[in-house]
Design an enzyme around this catalytic site. Structure first.
Site, PDB file in Angstrom:
ATOM      1  N   GLY A 228       0.832  -1.202   0.000  1.00 24.96           N
ATOM      2  CA  GLY A 228       0.000   0.000   0.000  1.00 24.96           C
ATOM      3  C   GLY A 228       0.858   1.239   0.000  1.00 24.96           C
ATOM      4  O   GLY A 228       2.017   1.207  -0.433  1.00 24.96           O
ATOM      5  N   GLY A 233       2.464   2.546   5.361  1.00 27.02           N
ATOM      6  CA  GLY A 233       3.602   1.650   5.625  1.00 27.02           C
ATOM      7  C   GLY A 233       4.388   2.088   6.858  1.00 27.02           C
ATOM      8  O   GLY A 233       4.801   1.260   7.674  1.00 27.02           O
ATOM      9  N   GLU A 250       5.593  -3.441   0.729  1.00 26.98           N
ATOM     10  CA  GLU A 250       5.615  -3.132  -0.709  1.00 26.98           C
ATOM     11  C   GLU A 250       4.903  -1.800  -0.859  1.00 26.98           C
ATOM     12  O   GLU A 250       3.676  -1.736  -0.801  1.00 26.98           O
ATOM     13  CB  GLU A 250       4.873  -4.216  -1.500  1.00 26.98           C
ATOM     14  CG  GLU A 250       5.501  -5.586  -1.470  1.00 26.98           C
ATOM     15  CD  GLU A 250       6.800  -5.663  -2.254  1.00 26.98           C
ATOM     16  OE1 GLU A 250       7.077  -4.757  -3.063  1.00 26.98           O
ATOM     17  OE2 GLU A 250       7.551  -6.630  -2.032  1.00 26.98           O
ATOM     18  N   GLU A 385       3.927  10.557  -5.741  1.00 26.32           N
ATOM     19  CA  GLU A 385       3.167   9.534  -6.464  1.00 26.32           C
ATOM     20  C   GLU A 385       1.741  10.046  -6.668  1.00 26.32           C
ATOM     21  O   GLU A 385       1.019  10.265  -5.702  1.00 26.32           O
ATOM     22  CB  GLU A 385       3.156   8.234  -5.646  1.00 26.32           C
ATOM     23  CG  GLU A 385       2.579   7.060  -6.398  1.00 26.32           C
ATOM     24  CD  GLU A 385       2.443   5.815  -5.526  1.00 26.32           C
ATOM     25  OE1 GLU A 385       1.983   5.923  -4.375  1.00 26.32           O
ATOM     26  OE2 GLU A 385       2.778   4.718  -6.015  1.00 26.32           O
TER      27      GLU A 385
END
Ligand SMILES: NC(=O)c1ccc[n+]([C@@H]2O[C@H](COP(=O)([O-])OP(=O)(O)OC[C@H]3O[C@@H](n4cnc5c(N)ncnc54)[C@H](O)[C@@H]3O)[C@@H](O)[C@H]2O)c1
Ligand SMILES: C[N+](C)(C)CC=O
Length: 489
Positions: A228, A233, A250, A385
Site C-alpha cells: 500500500g 507503511g 511493498e 506519487e
C-alpha cells in the site's frame, strides 16, 4: 442483496459490529455488493484462530508435498472460475475485463509457482568446525501472518502473499482493501474448497485504521506483510515494533522511464504509453516520469500526444475500452489537485489535464490521460506519487544526467531504459537504485522474478524464491555425535 461475510476459523460469519459497507462500481457508482464491516474485535478473533491453528493445528505439520497439492488445487479453482473472478475484479476496480483476465492468469501462475516450491527445500547439511558433529540448516514457517492489501490489484497482490504463506506452512489473517474486497472473498471460498484446514487462512473485512492496525500491533501476529501507500507503511512499521514482528513492505513508486535518442522510436513511444496509462496509472510501478533525451523531446512528445488523444475511456465491460475510471471520488480529487499543483509550479499540459466532458462518463470517476511537459525534478508532480493517468516529461543531454534524474526520488521501486546501445543500457542499469529495472521493456512482472523496492519503496521481496523466504524462519541444528563433559568449570 446478501451481505458478504468474513471467514474466521473455517466459518463464514458477520462482524461483531453488525455494520455493513456498500461496495461501489467506480464506472457508474452503482452498489454492487454489501459486505460485513469488521472491527478490532473481529481481527482479534481471527488472530486467535490463526494462532491456535499454528500452535496446535495441522497445517504447519502437514507434509510440504500435501500442502503443495492443496495450493495447486487453489490454482485449479482460480482457472475454473477465471471469468467470474475477472468480472468481479472489473466491477470492483473499473479496470477492463481483458486486464482482469490477465490478472487471473497471473494469479493462478503464482499459486502454481509456490505450490511447486513447497517441497523443494529439504534443508542442507553445512560444514561443521567440530569433529564428530552434524550441522544442518532447515526452514520453518514463521507463524501467524497478518496480510494487508491495496485496492489497485486486489487479488493479484493478495496472491503474492497467500500462496507463499500457505506453501511454507504458515497460518494467516488477510485484510483486503475495504473498497475492493470481492475477489478476496471469492478466493477464500476457493481456499476452503481446496481443503485448507479451519483456522489456517482467515479473512477479515474492514478499514485499515481499525482492523489493519490491530493486525499490525497484535502480539500474536509474528509477521506483517503490507502492500500500500508509504504513509500507511510507516504506521505499520511503528506498530509492528510492538513484538518485533517480521516486516515486509511493498510501498509506492515514482518510476523513471529513460528514453535515449537511439532507442527504437515507435517501441519507446508505445511502451511509454503502456507504462503509465495501463489501469489509468493506478500501478505502483507505473512509468510516470518520462526522462527523454533532449534531441528527440519534441518529436517524442508530439507522437505521445497524438496517440494519447485516441485512448478510449469507458466501461471495463466494453471490449473497445482501453482505460477505465479511477477507483473513487476521493482518489479522483487527489489526481485533480496533483495536476493543478503541477500547473502552478510551471508544468504545461500537452494533452488532458482535466476530467472528460463525455456525458456517458459523468457518473464514473474518470480523468483524461495527461501529458505534462516542461517538468523539472523539484516539482511536486515529479516527486510525489499521483497514482493516476499522468506522465511528466523531463529532458537530459548526457548519460550521467539521465541516471541522476532517474535516481532523484525517495522511491526506488522500478525503472526502464530504452536504447539500442546495450552497453549504455547496462551502465545505466548498474547505477539505477531500483528493485526492478527493465531494458527496452516496462512494467513486466512474473512469479519467478523477485519484486520489491529500494529506498522508501519498501522492505523485503515478494515473488521468486525470496518471496517464499519472507515466510520462513531459518533454523540451524547442531548435533554432537560424541557428547562428553567439557570440564571448563
Ligand atoms: N510495491 C508494490 O508492489 C505495490 C503494489 C500495489 C500497490 N502499491 C501501493 O499502494 C498504494 C495504493 O493503495 P492504497 O491506496 O490502497 O494504499 P493504502 O495505504 O491507503 O491502503 C492499503 C491497505 O492498508 C490498509 N490500511 C490503511 N491504514 C492502515 C493502518 N493504519 N494500519 C493498517 N492498515 C491500514 C487499507 O485499509 C488497505 O487495506 C500506492 O501507493 C501504490 O504504489 C504498491
Ligand atoms: C505490482 N504490480 C505491478 C502488479 C502492481 C502494482 O501496483
Amino acid at each position: 442483496m446478501d451481505i458478504k461475510k468474513q471467514f474466521i476459523n473455517g466459518t463464514w460469519v458477520t462482524s461483531n459490529t453488525d455494520a455493513v459497507r456498500d461496495i461501489m462500481n467506480p464506472y457508474n457508482q452503482e452498489i454492487i455488493a454489501k459486505v460485513t464491516e469488521s472491527d478490532e474485535s473481529d481481527a482479534k478473533t481471527a488472530i486467535a484462530a490463526a494462532r491456535k491453528a499454528f500452535d496446535q493445528g495441522e497445517w504447519p505439520a502437514t507434509p510440504a508435498t500435501e500442502r503443495g497439492k492443496i495450493v495447486h488445487k487453489i490454482a485449479d479453482f482460480i482457472e475454473r472460475d477465471r471469468e467470474e473472478l475477472a468480472e468481479l475484479e472489473s466491477l470492483d476496480t473499473g479496470k477492463t475485463v481483458e486486464e482482469s483476465r490477465g490478472d487471473m492468469d497471473d494469479i493462478a501462475g503464482v499459486f502454481r509457482y509456490y505450490a511447486e516450491m513447497a517441497d523443494k527445500d529439504g534443508g542442507e547439511i553445512i560444514d561443521s568446525p567440530v569433529p564428530n558433529s552434524i550441522s544442518k540448516v532447515i526452514r520453518e514457517p514463521v507463524g501467524v501472518c497478518g496480510q494487508i492489501t491495496p485496492w489497485n490489484y486486489p487479488l493479484l497482490q493478495a496472491s503474492w502473499k497467500l500462496a507463499p504463506a500457505l506453501a511454507a506452512g504458515n497460518t494467516l489473517v488477510m485484510k483486503p482493501s475495504e473498497i475492493t474486497p470481492l475477489t478476496s472473498i471469492k478466493v477464500f471460498e476457493l481456499i476452503e474448497e481446496a481443503g485448507v484446514p479451519a483456522g489456517a487462512a482467515n479473512l477479515v473485512l474492514g478499514p485499515g485504521n481499525t482492523v489493519g492496525a490491530e493486525l499490525s500491533i497484535n502480539k500474536d501476529v509474528d509477521l506483517i506483510s503490507f502492500t500500500g501507500g508509504i504513509e500507511t507503511g510507516k504506521k505499520i512499521m511503528q506498530a509492528a515494533s510492538s513484538n518485533v514482528k517480521k516486516l515486509a513492505l511493498e510501498l509506492g513508486g515514482k518510476n523513471p522511464n529513460v528514453v535515449f535518442a537511439d532507442a527504437d522510436f515507435e517501441t519507446a513511444v508505445d511502451q511509454a504509453m503502456n507504462a503509465v496509462f495501463f489501469h489509468a496509472g493506478q500501478i505502483c510501478s507505473a512509468g510516470t516520469r518520462l526522462i527523454v533525451e533532449k534531441s528527440i523531446h519534441d518529436k517524442f512528445v508530439d507522437a505521445l500526444v497524438d496517440r494519447v488523444k485516441n485512448i478510449r475511456l469507458g466501461s471495463g465491460f466494453d471490449e473497445s475500452t482501453q482505460m477505465g475510471p479511477l477507483i473513487s471520488k476521493e482518489h479522483l480529487n487527489k489526481v485533480v489537485n496533483y495536476v493543478e499543483n503541477g500547473k502552478k509550479e510551471g508544468a504545461k499540459v500537452a494533452v488532458g489535464g482535466e476530467r472528460p466532458d463525455d456525458p456517458e462518463l459523468q457518473n464514473g470517476f474518470f480523468y483524461l490521460p495527461t501529458v505534462l511537459t516542461d517538468c523539472t525534478t523539484d516539482m511536486s508532480v515529479v516527486q510525489n506519487e499521483g497514482f493516476g493517468p499522468v506522465i511528466t516529461v523531463e529532458t537530459f543531454t548526457t548519460e550521467e544526467e539521465a541516471v541522476r534524474l532517474a535516481n532523484d526520488s525517495i522511491y526506488g521501486l522500478s525503472g526502464g531504459v530504452f536504447t539500442n546501445d546495450i552497453a549504455k543500457a547496462e551502465r545505466c542499469v548498474a547505477k539505477m537504485r531500483m528493485g526492478t529495472v527493465w531494458i527496452n521493456e516496462f512494467n513486466l512482472y512474473f512469479p519467478h522474478a523477485p519484486w520489491g523496492g529500494f529506498k522508501q519503496s519498501g522492505i523485503g521481496r515478494e515473488l521468486g524464491k525470496p518471496g517464499l523466504e519472507e515466510y520462513q524462519e531459518t533454523k540451524h541444528i547442531f548435533q554432537n555425535l560424541n557428547p562428553e563433559p567439557l570440564n571448563w568449570f
